[in-house]
Design an enzyme around this catalytic site. Sequence first.
Site, short mmCIF file in Angstrom:
data_model
loop_
_atom_site.label_atom_id
_atom_site.label_comp_id
_atom_site.label_asym_id
_atom_site.label_seq_id
_atom_site.Cartn_x
_atom_site.Cartn_y
_atom_site.Cartn_z
CD1 TRP A 10 26.95 34.38 14.28
CD2 TRP A 10 25.72 34.62 12.42
NE1 TRP A 10 27.76 34.13 13.19
CE2 TRP A 10 27.04 34.26 12.04
CE3 TRP A 10 24.77 34.81 11.42
CZ2 TRP A 10 27.42 34.11 10.71
CZ3 TRP A 10 25.13 34.66 10.09
CH2 TRP A 10 26.45 34.31 9.74
CE LYS A 11 24.14 36.08 22.61
NZ LYS A 11 24.30 36.77 23.89
CG HIS A 94 21.58 31.59 25.16
ND1 HIS A 94 21.29 32.79 25.78
CD2 HIS A 94 22.86 31.67 24.75
CE1 HIS A 94 22.37 33.56 25.72
NE2 HIS A 94 23.33 32.91 25.10
CD GLU A 96 20.89 36.28 25.11
OE1 GLU A 96 20.68 35.88 23.95
OE2 GLU A 96 21.96 36.82 25.47
CB SER A 212 32.45 39.38 27.64
OG SER A 212 31.21 40.02 27.89
N GLY A 233 29.19 35.34 21.43
CA GLY A 233 28.11 36.17 20.92
C GLY A 233 28.65 37.32 20.08
N GLY A 234 28.78 38.47 20.69
CA GLY A 234 29.17 39.69 19.99
C GLY A 234 30.36 39.54 19.06
P1 13P Z 1 28.70 37.64 24.33
O1 13P Z 1 29.91 36.95 23.75
O2 13P Z 1 28.15 38.72 23.45
O3 13P Z 1 28.94 38.07 25.74
O4 13P Z 1 27.54 36.53 24.38
C1 13P Z 1 27.80 35.32 24.98
C2 13P Z 1 26.68 34.43 24.68
O5 13P Z 1 25.59 34.57 25.23
C3 13P Z 1 26.89 33.35 23.70
O6 13P Z 1 25.84 32.47 23.71
#
Ligand code: 13P
Length: 253
Positions: A10-11, A94, A96, A212, A233-234
């Site tokens: 979920w970030k 991760h 990020e 993605s 993620g998204g």
């Molecule tokens: P997205 O699915 O939003 O591209 O993010 C991938 C991600 O970084 C999952 O850790």
Amino acid sequence: MKKFLIAGNWKMNKTESEAAELVEALKAKNITNPEQVCVCVPFTDLRTVKKALEGTGIGLGAQNCHFEESGAFTGEISIPMLKEIGIDYCIIGHSERREYFNETDLTVNKKLKALLQAGITPILCVGESLEIREQGTEQTFVAGQVIADFEGIGPADAAKIVIAYEPIWAIGTGKTATPDQAEEMCAFIRGVLSGIYDNATGDAMIIQYGGSMKAANAKELLEKSDINGGLIGGASLKADDFAAIAGAAAELS
Ligand code: 13P
């Protein structure tokens, strides 16, 4: 049978009340393979989501931890704190966190060892930038990450680590790696692990693709022989999409 783990990341999204709503929406989807599914949520949502997931079989994860048990580390969260909440997974390394929070292979390695000791399954992220891919050195780069991150970890523990291959250029960009590109790197990573340990260890590992991944492309990625799931993620922020991705894994199981 091929193993799958569909993990939502979920970030930094969802307040506690929003998290509760999303879990309720997810529960309403009646996922048929909850043992293959988990959600990795912000620290502040962990208790609420833990309670909401009770009895569903869906796993719970955090997105980071500190490697020390306690002490003067203002703003950090320790593994005993997470353990007491009852989490199953913790995302580590991760891109990020590597990019914005100075996470290095050394801290990743310490966190992996501390999580394994505590009996929490790490989801270790690796993956190259666009610049590295354009240079054609992505395999050397990712192998370097894997070798450094697994330093000093024995085969029995290594087999418990979930790896997420997340090419940075595919994260949040809508630009998914092609199934062949994702498969090629996941197979390569498995080969690196088989080289460090042995074939049985490499074969047993769960290696996910992330970047993605969505309902529309999940099946073609998940049907590749070396891709054991996704770190999403998204699309994990929408119950419909996330449940559809879990459904794609269920169909292939
Ligand atoms: P997205 O699915 O939003 O591209 O993010 C991938 C991600 O970084 C999952 O850790």
